[in-house]
Write an enzyme that holds these catalytic residues in place. Structure first.
Site, PDB file in Angstrom:
ATOM      1  N   SER A 104       0.853  -1.006   0.185  1.00  0.00           N
ATOM      2  CA  SER A 104       0.241  -0.063  -0.171  1.00  0.00           C
ATOM      3  C   SER A 104       0.955   1.228  -0.105  1.00  0.00           C
ATOM      4  O   SER A 104       1.653   1.179  -0.731  1.00  0.00           O
ATOM      5  CB  SER A 104      -0.933  -0.264   1.262  1.00  0.00           C
ATOM      6  OG  SER A 104      -1.939   1.072   1.097  1.00  0.00           O
ATOM      7  N   ASP A 109      -8.428  -5.881  -6.244  1.00  0.00           N
ATOM      8  CA  ASP A 109      -8.199  -4.573  -5.356  1.00  0.00           C
ATOM      9  C   ASP A 109      -8.655  -3.603  -5.996  1.00  0.00           C
ATOM     10  O   ASP A 109      -8.591  -3.096  -7.335  1.00  0.00           O
ATOM     11  CB  ASP A 109      -6.589  -4.365  -5.564  1.00  0.00           C
ATOM     12  CG  ASP A 109      -5.813  -3.333  -4.710  1.00  0.00           C
ATOM     13  OD1 ASP A 109      -6.743  -2.328  -4.274  1.00  0.00           O
ATOM     14  OD2 ASP A 109      -4.887  -3.186  -4.323  1.00  0.00           O
ATOM     15  N   HIS A 118      -7.639  -4.894  -1.629  1.00  0.00           N
ATOM     16  CA  HIS A 118      -6.298  -4.145  -1.195  1.00  0.00           C
ATOM     17  C   HIS A 118      -5.614  -4.675   0.057  1.00  0.00           C
ATOM     18  O   HIS A 118      -4.810  -4.526   0.270  1.00  0.00           O
ATOM     19  CB  HIS A 118      -6.833  -2.724  -0.823  1.00  0.00           C
ATOM     20  CG  HIS A 118      -5.656  -2.003  -0.903  1.00  0.00           C
ATOM     21  ND1 HIS A 118      -4.821  -1.505  -1.872  1.00  0.00           N
ATOM     22  CD2 HIS A 118      -5.249  -1.221   0.161  1.00  0.00           C
ATOM     23  CE1 HIS A 118      -3.796  -0.861  -1.452  1.00  0.00           C
ATOM     24  NE2 HIS A 118      -4.025  -0.564  -0.257  1.00  0.00           N
TER      25      HIS A 118
END
Length: 336
Positions: A142, A284, A313
């Site tokens: 991330s 995602d 995600h």
């Protein structure tokens, strides 16, 4: 590595707060005067060091063998786990601008905009302080993937390999749209004297983007129930419970700072010459699979691995079994 001046928590854990010796000039203008960076390193003494970086909520405690759930990556990192601390040491940090021990915005205060490059510059000074000449690898997920790419572009000689999970060389406009609304909600709450409630709402909205529609369908496809004269949905209860939990632990100002930093992120992937593993999650919503495929093409020395996960995600937090086989290659990186 010498940690003589640091705080030892046990024979294989040390942590501290490092004050950078001078002014840190910032990529988007302005500077921080002698900012501090919280850090923690844990694992087998004298083993190679891997830097683990997570999302904007991550902190320096990547794992804690004594209290496993204290670590933000406790399902993936630790003795015998996917990132095996019997074989490596793991370094974690509190991000600049965050809610940890690193320099960040005070409640109601003004703080400059931060770039992933600024995080990279501060991290390299920390490595100098800890006498870590070269990292075995950086595993970034991330926002951490964005910081890893920034380090890879500017400081390739300091890293043996990158593992980039669910983070590209720039933010997707749709993801920026969602985060922009979240930031407006937080600012509205702050302006109304209800910063905590604003952050709760923003985090609830964010949670709806972290997981996949399939997971929500499997978990929350159930009738609404009546509470105090109105209908309440199971997914609603989940989102706002997560929002309340988040707002109890993080500052609204830090959320604004690091959320904006994600959307300001832009690196030149063609200049990241380090061998890289790019891990993309097909479900995602925040970092579309097409963006990760394009990143792998732009990186000069990349291998793309695509995974499927209902966690979307958040797969990097949950898919320990899938990550274990990928992480095996990190232990064999040849130091050059």
């Amino acid at each position: 590595m010498s940690l003589a001046s640091q705080e030892f928590l046990s024979s294989d854990v040390a942590e501290g707060v490092f004050q950078l010796p001078g002014r840190l000039a910032l990529h988007h203008g302005g500077s921080l005067e002698q900012p501090s960076l919280g850090w923690r390193i844990a694992g087998q003494p004298d083993a190679p060091v891997i830097l683990a970086l997570g999302g904007i909520s991550a902190h320096r405690c990547v794992f804690d063998a004594a209290q496993p759930r204290m670590g933000w990556w406790h399902e993936v990192v630790g003795p015998g786990l996917a990132l095996d601390t019997n074989r490596v040491r793991v370094l974690g940090i509190d991000y600049l601008g965050g809610s940890g021990e690193s320099t960040g915005p005070a409640a109601g205060g003004v703080f400059p905009s931060l770039s992933s490059y600024d995080q990279a510059d501060a991290l390299v000074q920390l490595l100098e302080h800890l006498n870590i000449q070269r990292l075995q690898a950086i595993v970034g997920a991330s926002y951490g993937a964005m910081v890893a790419l920034a380090i890879g572009e500017r400081y390739a000689a300091r890293v043996g390999q990158l593992v980039v999970i669910s983070g590209a060389d720039r933010a997707h406009p749709m993801a920026t749209a969602w985060r922009s609304v979240q930031r407006h909600i937080v600012r509205f709450g702050m302006a109304s004297g209800r910063a905590t409630e604003g952050l709760e709402l923003a985090r609830a909205l964010a949670m709806a983007t972290y997981r996949s529609p399939d997971e929500f369908a499997a978990r929350f496809d159930q009738p609404a129930r009546q509470v105090e004269g109105r209908f309440v949905f199971a997914v609603e209860e989940y989102l706002f419970a997560r929002g309340r939990d988040y707002a109890s632990r993080y500052r609204a100002e830090s959320f604004l700072c690091l959320s904006e930093s994600i959307d300001l992120h832009a690196v030149d992937a063609t200049r990241v010459a380090i061998p890289s593993i790019v891990i993309a999650i097909r479900e995602d919503q925040l970092v579309p699979i097409a963006d990760m495929r394009a990143l792998a093409v732009r990186l000069p020395r990349a291998r793309l691995i695509e995974l499927s996960s209902p966690h979307g995600h958040d797969a990097f937090l949950k898919e320990a079994a899938a990550l274990q086989s990928i992480f095996q290659s990190l232990y064999g990186v040849i130091e050059r």
